[in-house]
Write an enzyme that holds these catalytic residues in place. Structure first.
Site, mmCIF file in Angstrom:
data_model
loop_
_atom_site.group_PDB
_atom_site.id
_atom_site.type_symbol
_atom_site.label_atom_id
_atom_site.label_comp_id
_atom_site.label_asym_id
_atom_site.label_seq_id
_atom_site.Cartn_x
_atom_site.Cartn_y
_atom_site.Cartn_z
ATOM 1 N N CYS A 99 0.817 -1.226 0.000
ATOM 2 C CA CYS A 99 0.000 0.000 0.000
ATOM 3 C C CYS A 99 0.844 1.267 0.000
ATOM 4 C CB CYS A 99 -0.945 -0.004 1.192
ATOM 5 S SG CYS A 99 -1.861 -1.533 1.331
ATOM 6 N N HIS A 109 -3.409 6.787 3.155
ATOM 7 C CA HIS A 109 -3.842 5.506 2.596
ATOM 8 C C HIS A 109 -5.234 5.175 3.129
ATOM 9 C CE1 HIS A 109 -4.138 1.462 1.403
ATOM 10 N NE2 HIS A 109 -3.835 0.931 2.572
ATOM 11 N N ASN A 166 -10.199 -0.476 0.377
ATOM 12 C CA ASN A 166 -8.744 -0.342 0.377
ATOM 13 C C ASN A 166 -8.209 -0.849 -0.965
ATOM 14 O OD1 ASN A 166 -5.997 -0.726 0.721
ATOM 15 N ND2 ASN A 166 -6.173 -1.631 2.756
HETATM 16 O O1 UT7 Z 1 -3.577 -1.629 3.723
HETATM 17 C C1 UT7 Z 1 -3.324 -2.032 5.029
HETATM 18 C C2 UT7 Z 1 -4.233 -3.109 5.349
HETATM 19 N N1 UT7 Z 1 -4.940 -3.296 6.492
HETATM 20 C C3 UT7 Z 1 -5.406 -2.469 7.444
HETATM 21 O O2 UT7 Z 1 -5.168 -1.322 7.543
HETATM 22 C C4 UT7 Z 1 -6.291 -3.140 8.438
HETATM 23 C C5 UT7 Z 1 -6.142 -2.619 9.838
HETATM 24 N N2 UT7 Z 1 -7.099 -3.290 10.714
HETATM 25 C C6 UT7 Z 1 -8.417 -3.056 10.678
HETATM 26 O O3 UT7 Z 1 -8.880 -2.223 9.927
HETATM 27 C C7 UT7 Z 1 -9.299 -3.813 11.643
HETATM 28 O O4 UT7 Z 1 -8.495 -4.595 12.502
HETATM 29 C C8 UT7 Z 1 -10.336 -4.740 10.929
HETATM 30 C C9 UT7 Z 1 -11.396 -3.870 10.246
HETATM 31 C C10 UT7 Z 1 -9.661 -5.606 9.885
HETATM 32 C C11 UT7 Z 1 -11.029 -5.637 11.936
HETATM 33 O O5 UT7 Z 1 -11.640 -4.858 12.946
HETATM 34 P P1 UT7 Z 1 -11.490 -5.265 14.477
HETATM 35 O O6 UT7 Z 1 -12.243 -4.294 15.247
HETATM 36 O O7 UT7 Z 1 -10.014 -5.414 14.743
HETATM 37 O O8 UT7 Z 1 -12.246 -6.653 14.510
HETATM 38 P P2 UT7 Z 1 -11.695 -8.117 14.897
HETATM 39 O O9 UT7 Z 1 -10.795 -8.627 13.824
HETATM 40 O O10 UT7 Z 1 -11.183 -8.070 16.293
HETATM 41 O O11 UT7 Z 1 -13.011 -8.953 14.885
HETATM 42 C C12 UT7 Z 1 -14.054 -8.716 15.814
HETATM 43 C C13 UT7 Z 1 -15.147 -9.734 15.562
HETATM 44 C C14 UT7 Z 1 -14.643 -11.170 15.509
HETATM 45 O O12 UT7 Z 1 -15.642 -11.983 16.080
HETATM 46 P P3 UT7 Z 1 -15.499 -12.492 17.611
HETATM 47 O O13 UT7 Z 1 -14.207 -13.245 17.647
HETATM 48 O O14 UT7 Z 1 -15.460 -11.245 18.439
HETATM 49 O O15 UT7 Z 1 -16.708 -13.319 17.791
HETATM 50 C C15 UT7 Z 1 -14.558 -11.461 14.036
HETATM 51 O O16 UT7 Z 1 -14.719 -12.822 13.731
HETATM 52 O O17 UT7 Z 1 -15.753 -9.466 14.294
HETATM 53 C C16 UT7 Z 1 -15.749 -10.689 13.501
HETATM 54 N N3 UT7 Z 1 -15.616 -10.303 12.102
HETATM 55 C C17 UT7 Z 1 -16.668 -10.001 11.334
HETATM 56 N N4 UT7 Z 1 -17.981 -9.976 11.601
HETATM 57 C C18 UT7 Z 1 -18.809 -9.603 10.579
HETATM 58 C C19 UT7 Z 1 -14.474 -10.161 11.371
HETATM 59 N N5 UT7 Z 1 -14.783 -9.781 10.130
HETATM 60 C C20 UT7 Z 1 -16.145 -9.684 10.079
HETATM 61 C C21 UT7 Z 1 -17.049 -9.298 9.064
HETATM 62 N N6 UT7 Z 1 -18.368 -9.282 9.376
HETATM 63 N N7 UT7 Z 1 -16.659 -8.937 7.828
#
Ligand code: UT7
Length: 321
Positions: A111, A247, A277
């Protein structure tokens, strides 16, 4: 003498995929995606490719700058999703645009790629090797997403952005960049394993995998420090900035960065709600949008900053001319 961005362009696939569309193929919802990321839709390539998007964005940037293709001495395409590895995407852009005098290569800094590319072009121009460069950030990430993994497939989109860079009295005044390869495992795509008569085939997985929380923590620390370093190097106060293009990964990352820099969110334009993204393309597409909509004007002080797989980061501070 320095270099400046003389024109921009972008190209996006026609197909719009909304969060509700994705909820039909993975267990997710518009509420989860938009609250956690700010993303509401993304463009997904159906007929387009990384090459065609690069060509279209590059052609628009050339037209915007009013430069002839023959004047371009360097075409750089930043991408982690080329259509193939040889010929590289820049050579295909060269052939399509008739930029017969250009060196052509790809670079992959995920990125951060567009900012790495503009810095490379800046160095080529300031050292007198070339007069003009075409830098493109282009991705069709949809082909390396695991469409059964709701944790990643909802985040990304396809597209391309481009800029013409040329020598100028005013323009780029400060650059910043780096990488921390020891954190590479936080954001990966599958490797191409050795496969020859003397090795065993290994299972391949081409998909993007990510430790979202680690990348999030890295981003909210790194983005403010890039912007601070860019301004400190040239004795400029952060509150003199007119526009900061980050970004487009997650609205919460951008809001946190704004808060840490003690700057109003209005200085941070966003389009991730529409495109998700788009990795190397994201800052380039946003720059084209703010330029064409008149949100930035001649004399404005603009910072670009990005972070991504590698882990890599890069920033550029410039006057818009
Ligand atoms: O270009 C660079 C690339 N990446 C980034 O910049 C990403 C940086 N990180 C993020 O933006 C965030 O960490 C995410 C948006 C990817 C994830 O958000 P989060 O608040 O860190 O969520 P999490 O991964 O901790 O997941 C929370 C819950 C989980 O369920 P449990 O374990 O709490 O039951 C996940 O399984 O949300 C669940 N989950 C979803 N639920 C519905 C993960 N993805 C999804 C989804 N829909 N798409």
């Amino acid at each position: 003498m320095t270099s400046a961005i003389l024109g921009t362009g972008s190209a996006l696939p026609e197909k719009i995929v909304t969060n509700d569309d994705l909820a039909k193929i993975v267990e997710t919802s518009d509420a989860w995606i938009s609250e956690r990321t700010g993303i509401r839709s993304r463009r997904i390539a159906v007929g387009e490719t990384t090459t065609t998007l690069s060509i279209d964005a590059g052609r628009r940037a050339l037209e915007d700058a009013g430069i002839s293709p023959e004047d371009i001495g360097l075409i750089l395409v930043a991408t982690l999703t080329p259509d193939g590895s040889m010929p590289n995407t820049a050579c295909k852009v060269q052939a399509a645009l008739g930029a017969v005098n250009a060196m052509c290569y790809e670079l992959n800094a995920a990125c951060s790629g567009f900012m790495y590319g503009v810095q490379t072009a800046h160095a080529f121009i300031c050292s007198g090797i070339i007069k003009y460069a075409l830098v493109i950030g282009a991705e069709t990430l949809s082909k390396i997403l695991d469409w059964t993994d709701r944790g990643t497939c909802v985040l990304f989109g396809d597209g391309a952005g481009a800029a013409i860079i040329g020598a100028s009295k005013k323009g780029i005044i400060s650059v910043e960049g780096g990488a921390d390869g020891s954190k590479g495992a936080f954001l990966t795509t599958g490797n191409a394993p050795l496969c020859n008569p003397y090795t065993k085939h290994e299972a391949t997985n081409p998909y993007v995998e990510m430790d979202g929380q680690e990348v999030f923590k890295f981003a909210v620390r790194k983005i403010p420090s890039i912007v601070q370093a860019l301004t400190e190097k040239v004795d400029i106060e952060i509150n003199q900035l007119d526009c900061i293009l980050l970004h487009q990964a997650n609205q919460r990352i951008i809001q946190t960065a704004a808060k840490r820099l003690k700057l109003p969110e209005e200085l941070f334009p966003m389009n991730l709600d529409q495109y998700g993204n788009t990795s190397a393309a994201s800052v380039a597409i946003l720059l084209d949008e703010v330029h064409r909509s008149g949100k930035i004007k001649s004399g404005d002080l603009i910072a670009l900053a990005g972070f991504g797989g590698g882990l890599t980061w890069a920033g550029i501070l410039m006057y818009w001319i």
